[in-house]
Design a protein around this motif. Structure first.
Motif, short mmCIF file in Angstrom:
data_model
loop_
_atom_site.label_atom_id
_atom_site.label_comp_id
_atom_site.label_asym_id
_atom_site.label_seq_id
_atom_site.Cartn_x
_atom_site.Cartn_y
_atom_site.Cartn_z
N ALA A 145 -15.49 2.61 0.16
CA ALA A 145 -14.20 2.63 -0.72
C ALA A 145 -13.42 3.76 0.14
CB ALA A 145 -14.58 3.54 -2.22
N ARG A 146 -13.77 4.46 1.05
CA ARG A 146 -12.86 5.40 1.89
C ARG A 146 -12.07 4.63 2.66
NH1 ARG A 146 -17.59 9.24 3.68
NH2 ARG A 146 -18.30 7.06 4.13
N ASN A 147 -12.53 3.24 3.00
CA ASN A 147 -11.68 2.58 3.95
C ASN A 147 -10.52 1.95 3.35
OD1 ASN A 147 -11.17 0.87 5.93
ND2 ASN A 147 -12.93 0.04 6.38
N THR A 148 -9.50 2.74 3.14
CA THR A 148 -8.27 2.24 2.52
C THR A 148 -7.49 1.16 3.43
OG1 THR A 148 -7.08 4.36 3.66
CG2 THR A 148 -7.94 4.54 1.30
N ALA A 149 -7.79 1.17 4.65
CA ALA A 149 -6.95 0.29 5.35
C ALA A 149 -7.46 -1.35 5.12
CB ALA A 149 -6.92 0.24 6.85
N SER A 150 -8.98 -1.31 5.02
CA SER A 150 -9.55 -2.57 4.74
C SER A 150 -9.19 -2.96 3.48
CB SER A 150 -11.08 -2.47 4.90
OG SER A 150 -11.20 -2.89 6.33
N ALA A 151 -9.30 -2.19 2.37
CA ALA A 151 -8.91 -2.34 1.07
C ALA A 151 -7.37 -2.87 0.90
CB ALA A 151 -9.05 -1.08 -0.07
N LYS A 152 -6.42 -2.11 1.62
CA LYS A 152 -5.16 -2.55 1.59
C LYS A 152 -5.17 -4.09 2.11
CE LYS A 152 -2.95 1.85 1.77
NZ LYS A 152 -2.29 2.79 2.65
N MET A 153 -5.77 -4.31 2.99
CA MET A 153 -5.73 -5.81 3.69
C MET A 153 -6.39 -6.70 2.85
SD MET A 153 -7.15 -7.05 7.25
CE MET A 153 -8.13 -8.35 6.94
N ALA A 154 -7.40 -6.57 2.18
CA ALA A 154 -8.11 -7.54 1.14
C ALA A 154 -6.96 -7.81 0.08
CB ALA A 154 -9.31 -6.73 0.33
N VAL A 155 -6.25 -6.90 -0.43
CA VAL A 155 -5.04 -7.06 -1.53
C VAL A 155 -3.92 -7.83 -1.02
CG1 VAL A 155 -3.19 -5.87 -2.68
CG2 VAL A 155 -5.53 -4.83 -2.71
N ARG A 156 -3.66 -7.67 0.38
CA ARG A 156 -2.71 -8.35 1.13
C ARG A 156 -2.91 -9.90 1.49
NH1 ARG A 156 -1.96 -4.11 4.53
NH2 ARG A 156 -3.30 -5.22 6.02
N LEU A 157 -4.51 -9.98 1.59
CA LEU A 157 -4.98 -11.57 1.53
C LEU A 157 -4.89 -12.11 0.29
CD1 LEU A 157 -7.91 -10.53 3.76
CD2 LEU A 157 -5.80 -12.30 4.49
N GLY A 158 -4.63 -11.50 -0.87
CA GLY A 158 -4.64 -12.22 -2.15
C GLY A 158 -5.98 -12.03 -3.01
N MET A 159 -6.94 -11.21 -2.26
CA MET A 159 -8.21 -11.07 -2.97
C MET A 159 -8.03 -9.83 -4.22
SD MET A 159 -10.53 -10.54 0.62
CE MET A 159 -12.09 -11.40 -0.10
N LEU A 184 -11.46 -16.60 -5.22
CA LEU A 184 -11.87 -17.83 -5.50
C LEU A 184 -11.04 -18.98 -4.81
CD1 LEU A 184 -12.46 -17.59 -9.43
CD2 LEU A 184 -14.27 -17.12 -7.58
N ARG A 185 -11.47 -20.01 -4.66
CA ARG A 185 -10.65 -21.01 -4.21
C ARG A 185 -9.55 -21.35 -4.91
NH1 ARG A 185 -12.82 -26.67 -2.29
NH2 ARG A 185 -14.57 -25.78 -3.03
N SER A 186 -9.65 -21.30 -6.30
CA SER A 186 -8.46 -21.45 -7.05
C SER A 186 -7.43 -20.35 -7.03
CB SER A 186 -8.69 -21.68 -8.44
OG SER A 186 -9.72 -20.58 -9.05
N ASP A 187 -7.79 -19.21 -6.34
CA ASP A 187 -6.77 -18.05 -6.35
C ASP A 187 -5.83 -18.13 -5.11
OD1 ASP A 187 -7.81 -16.71 -8.38
OD2 ASP A 187 -9.51 -15.50 -7.11
N ARG A 188 -6.22 -19.07 -4.13
CA ARG A 188 -5.66 -19.16 -3.04
C ARG A 188 -4.34 -19.58 -3.12
NH1 ARG A 188 -8.06 -23.07 0.53
NH2 ARG A 188 -6.42 -22.39 2.03
N GLN A 189 -3.29 -18.65 -2.39
CA GLN A 189 -1.86 -19.23 -2.41
C GLN A 189 -1.58 -19.88 -1.21
OE1 GLN A 189 0.29 -15.79 -3.33
NE2 GLN A 189 -0.63 -15.59 -5.26
N VAL A 190 -1.63 -21.34 -0.82
CA VAL A 190 -1.59 -21.82 0.41
C VAL A 190 0.16 -21.98 0.57
CG1 VAL A 190 -2.08 -23.85 1.80
CG2 VAL A 190 -3.67 -22.94 0.09
N THR A 191 0.47 -21.39 1.67
CA THR A 191 1.75 -21.61 2.03
C THR A 191 1.96 -22.69 3.16
OG1 THR A 191 1.77 -19.78 3.74
CG2 THR A 191 2.74 -19.17 1.32
#
Length: 191
Positions: A145-159, A184-191
């Motif tokens: 949880a202290r790895n804020t850079a990875s957490a922000k990246m996961a959010v950017r990815l749409g996770m 989930l597969r259904s969460d993906r935003q394919v551009t």
């Protein structure tokens, strides 16, 4: 399941399987205390690098005996902003136990290469493979949880952040919190 065609390429990156020489290329990254602080391992020594890279060499796809895909992130040839092709880190996808419909993703990036979107670009390519090639239902990431850079990246990815487990992991002589992000597969935003 069809064999995955490798390397994967993006606009700026080549994601390829491991080779023995990657021990030398990854040592300057994974021997750093600021990189290993949020990982389960201590900083790498040259011997550990050789051992760890040898473990990753057979991880060439979820359809293989290893049930894992471990890829080196390197810059594509001719990228103007970085001289020559160089290793920036790694990214991996592996099945969650015996379940062939969900997998975990993890990434490590050289701090010197952060802030340029390289890890996000690599992760999007691997998520595309997870959902489009392997047909997975779910991909998740777990991190300190202290790895804020990875957490922000996961959010950017749409996770989506699905859990914050308090002091659930004993790591490097202390209890640490774990964040779990999922897509989930259904969460993906394919551009």
């Amino acid at each position: 399941m069809d064999r995955l065609s490798l390397p994967l390429t993006t606009d700026r990156l080549r994601l390829r399987t491991y080779r023995e020489s990657d021990a030398q290329a990854h040592l300057p990254i994974l021997s750093r205390e600021d990189v290993s602080q949020f990982l389960l391992e201590d900083p790498w020594t040259a011997e550990v690098a050789r051992t760890e890279i040898a473990k990753r060499i057979p991880r060439t796809g979820l359809e293989t005996e290893s049930r894992a895909l471990a890829l080196v992130i390197e810059t594509a040839d001719g990228l103007d902003s970085i001289e020559g092709s160089r290793v920036l880190g790694d990214i991996a996808l592996w099945f969650d136990g015996d379940n062939d419909s969900k997998a975990e993703i993890g990434w490590i990036l050289d701090p010197a290469a952060s802030g340029h979107g390289f890890a996000t670009e690599a992760a999007i390519a691997v998520l595309n493979v997870a959902f489009d090639h392997y047909g997975l239902h779910r991909v998740f990431a777990q991190m300190d949880a202290r790895n804020t850079a990875s957490a922000k990246m996961a959010v950017r990815l749409g996770m989506r952040q699905e859990a914050h487990l308090r002091q659930d992991w004993w790591s490097k002589n202390e209890w640490t919190d774990t964040l779990i992000f999922g897509m989930l597969r259904s969460d993906r935003q394919v551009t």
